[in-house]
Scaffold this motif. Structure first.
Motif, PDB file in Angstrom:
ATOM      1  N   GLY A   1      90.407  46.768  36.828  1.00  0.00           N
ATOM      2  CA  GLY A   1      90.689  45.841  37.909  1.00  0.00           C
ATOM      3  C   GLY A   1      89.819  44.599  37.918  1.00  0.00           C
ATOM      4  O   GLY A   1      89.978  43.728  38.780  1.00  0.00           O
ATOM      5  N   LYS A   2      88.904  44.490  36.958  1.00  0.00           N
ATOM      6  CA  LYS A   2      87.982  43.356  36.907  1.00  0.00           C
ATOM      7  C   LYS A   2      88.423  42.352  35.848  1.00  0.00           C
ATOM      8  O   LYS A   2      88.913  42.718  34.783  1.00  0.00           O
ATOM      9  CB  LYS A   2      86.557  43.827  36.582  1.00  0.00           C
ATOM     10  CG  LYS A   2      86.010  44.874  37.560  1.00  0.00           C
ATOM     11  CD  LYS A   2      85.801  44.291  38.943  1.00  0.00           C
ATOM     12  CE  LYS A   2      85.172  45.328  39.879  1.00  0.00           C
ATOM     13  NZ  LYS A   2      84.983  44.808  41.247  1.00  0.00           N
ATOM     14  N   VAL A   3      88.254  41.078  36.161  1.00  0.00           N
ATOM     15  CA  VAL A   3      88.578  40.016  35.203  1.00  0.00           C
ATOM     16  C   VAL A   3      87.510  39.993  34.114  1.00  0.00           C
ATOM     17  O   VAL A   3      86.312  40.013  34.391  1.00  0.00           O
ATOM     18  CB  VAL A   3      88.642  38.649  35.908  1.00  0.00           C
ATOM     19  CG1 VAL A   3      88.878  37.528  34.902  1.00  0.00           C
ATOM     20  CG2 VAL A   3      89.767  38.645  36.940  1.00  0.00           C
ATOM     21  N   THR A   4      87.932  39.956  32.861  1.00  0.00           N
ATOM     22  CA  THR A   4      87.003  39.985  31.729  1.00  0.00           C
ATOM     23  C   THR A   4      86.589  38.575  31.325  1.00  0.00           C
ATOM     24  O   THR A   4      87.255  37.593  31.671  1.00  0.00           O
ATOM     25  CB  THR A   4      87.657  40.676  30.519  1.00  0.00           C
ATOM     26  OG1 THR A   4      88.774  39.876  30.084  1.00  0.00           O
ATOM     27  CG2 THR A   4      88.147  42.067  30.879  1.00  0.00           C
ATOM     28  N   ASP A   5      85.500  38.495  30.572  1.00  0.00           N
ATOM     29  CA  ASP A   5      85.069  37.193  30.039  1.00  0.00           C
ATOM     30  C   ASP A   5      86.121  36.623  29.101  1.00  0.00           C
ATOM     31  O   ASP A   5      86.283  35.401  29.002  1.00  0.00           O
ATOM     32  CB  ASP A   5      83.732  37.339  29.298  1.00  0.00           C
ATOM     33  CG  ASP A   5      82.560  37.510  30.242  1.00  0.00           C
ATOM     34  OD1 ASP A   5      82.720  37.212  31.445  1.00  0.00           O
ATOM     35  OD2 ASP A   5      81.481  37.941  29.789  1.00  0.00           O
ATOM     36  N   ARG A   6      86.816  37.500  28.413  1.00  0.00           N
ATOM     37  CA  ARG A   6      87.886  37.046  27.514  1.00  0.00           C
ATOM     38  C   ARG A   6      88.971  36.336  28.315  1.00  0.00           C
ATOM     39  O   ARG A   6      89.454  35.277  27.911  1.00  0.00           O
ATOM     40  CB  ARG A   6      88.444  38.250  26.765  1.00  0.00           C
ATOM     41  CG  ARG A   6      89.588  37.933  25.826  1.00  0.00           C
ATOM     42  CD  ARG A   6      89.927  39.137  24.966  1.00  0.00           C
ATOM     43  NE  ARG A   6      90.166  40.325  25.729  1.00  0.00           N
ATOM     44  CZ  ARG A   6      89.407  41.421  25.685  1.00  0.00           C
ATOM     45  NH1 ARG A   6      88.357  41.478  24.910  1.00  0.00           N
ATOM     46  NH2 ARG A   6      89.699  42.482  26.423  1.00  0.00           N
ATOM     47  N   GLN A   7      89.346  36.905  29.449  1.00  0.00           N
ATOM     48  CA  GLN A   7      90.343  36.263  30.306  1.00  0.00           C
ATOM     49  C   GLN A   7      89.830  34.934  30.852  1.00  0.00           C
ATOM     50  O   GLN A   7      90.557  33.941  30.889  1.00  0.00           O
ATOM     51  CB  GLN A   7      90.714  37.190  31.468  1.00  0.00           C
ATOM     52  CG  GLN A   7      91.575  38.373  31.063  1.00  0.00           C
ATOM     53  CD  GLN A   7      91.892  39.257  32.245  1.00  0.00           C
ATOM     54  OE1 GLN A   7      91.000  39.721  32.963  1.00  0.00           O
ATOM     55  NE2 GLN A   7      93.170  39.494  32.479  1.00  0.00           N
ATOM     56  N   LYS A   8      88.587  34.922  31.281  1.00  0.00           N
ATOM     57  CA  LYS A   8      88.008  33.684  31.819  1.00  0.00           C
ATOM     58  C   LYS A   8      87.998  32.591  30.755  1.00  0.00           C
ATOM     59  O   LYS A   8      88.276  31.425  31.044  1.00  0.00           O
ATOM     60  CB  LYS A   8      86.581  33.940  32.316  1.00  0.00           C
ATOM     61  CG  LYS A   8      86.488  34.859  33.523  1.00  0.00           C
ATOM     62  CD  LYS A   8      85.024  35.116  33.891  1.00  0.00           C
ATOM     63  CE  LYS A   8      84.903  36.094  35.050  1.00  0.00           C
ATOM     64  NZ  LYS A   8      83.497  36.405  35.369  1.00  0.00           N
ATOM     65  N   ALA A   9      87.684  32.976  29.516  1.00  0.00           N
ATOM     66  CA  ALA A   9      87.607  32.002  28.423  1.00  0.00           C
ATOM     67  C   ALA A   9      88.987  31.427  28.098  1.00  0.00           C
ATOM     68  O   ALA A   9      89.149  30.211  27.949  1.00  0.00           O
ATOM     69  CB  ALA A   9      86.993  32.660  27.188  1.00  0.00           C
TER      70      ALA A   9
END
Length: 327
Positions: free
Chosen positions: A130-138
């Protein structure tokens, strides 16, 4: 035209026509325009097919095909073999180097200069617990100057149309711009991207995926993209045919198929053991009958448990779950 006007395009060619070459051409187009092509596909082993297509259209030298300096940033951790005999491997950055690349994308909104394209999969676009990953943020950070290519786009995940959002969904949407796991994230990327391209012979297979194509003129037919799935589901196959026709007229959809003119079929008559076939049919019928009886029994048992729900403890709830999952 669509790419240069921040629009979307769907290539729905029949299997074997050459969608991969078209996709490779769009990756080349994006690089020539100074955009970052982000190739999203179903499985990592399909990266090898795309690299082959890129090499075949003359992009091999520019991308460093077959070298340790391959200019493709792969988000997966495990190396993927490619080449005619699998003789090459897509280089994987160390954990520290990979984190540095992602941090740079998040802070600067651009991909590191040592790369020209990003390869990822739909599972890589998923949140973790359920948490947004750094990969998604990037990936989200570079979206405004990126060209997203969704291979087998019908696998991007459905949103369920106008489903009611939970308070957690609303909070996540307020903070990150999307909700609903990879399906919501993919749609957010389409909305932020410079342009988008979709490749699927069955792009309209699932009505609840249709809002993914909001960058096409489909979005003009509804007040909100999330309404597309429900609208097409109500219209059924005739609605899908009309949408495809209108998209083709607007230059946003193309489908090519192989002609079977002149193809002949020679059928061979083979002997059949009728008794064996009848025995198998009878056995399958009995299995089906048992399965239906089991489902009815489980349903009745669940109904009894639901009726006593106020008296069921945590242990009872666990038992109910076990019954529901018995197969």
């Amino acid at each position: 035209h669509n790419a240069e006007n921040n629009g979307g395009f769907i290539i729905g060619d029949q299997t074997g026509i050459g969608k991969g070459r078209i996709v490779a051409g769009m990756i080349r187009y994006a690089i020539n325009r100074g955009l970052t092509p982000v190739f999203v596909t179903e499985k990592p082993n399909l990266y090898a097919d795309m690299l082959r297509d890129l090499k075949d259209i003359g992009m091999g030298d520019l991308l460093g095909y077959g070298t340790k300096e391959l200019k493709v940033f792969m988000t997966n951790k495990d190396s993927i073999q490619y080449g005619s005999d699998g003789e090459f491997k897509i280089p994987v950055p160390t954990k520290k180097a990979g984190e540095k690349i992602l941090d740079g994308m998040i802070s600067d909104g651009v991909l590191s200069k040592e790369y020209m394209a990003i390869f990822t999969t739909y599972t890589q676009l998923q949140t973790q617990q359920g948490k947004v990953t750094d990969r998604q943020k990037a990936i989200s950070a570079i979206a405004p100057n990126a060209y997203f290519i969704f291979d087998e786009s019908h696998n991007a995940g459905g949103t369920g149309g106008e489903a009611r959002k939970t308070s957690e969904d609303k909070q996540k949407e307020s903070e990150y711009g999307f909700s609903g796991g990879r399906a919501g994230f993919a749609r957010m990327l389409v909305g932020k991207a410079k342009a988008s391209f979709f490749s699927s012979a069955t792009y309209a297979k699932r009505p609840n995926v249709m809002d993914l194509y909001a960058s096409t003129n489909m979005s003009l037919a509804v007040d909100k993209p999330s309404q597309l799935g429900d609208a097409i589901a109500r219209g059924g196959v005739p609605m899908q045919q009309i949408v495809a026709t209108m998209l083709a007229k607007d230059g946003q959809y193309m489908r090519r198929e192989r002609s079977f003119n002149g193809v002949t079929y020679d059928s061979s008559v083979v002997s059949v053991d009728k008794k064996t076939a009848d025995n198998m049919a009878e056995a399958m019928f009995k299995i089906l009958k048992f399965s239906r009886a089991k489902e009815a029994a489980v349903k009745a048992l669940k109904k009894d448990l639901d009726a006593e729900g106020a008296l069921v403890s945590e242990t009872g709830a666990s038992a109910k779950f076990q019954v529901a999952g018995a197969n």
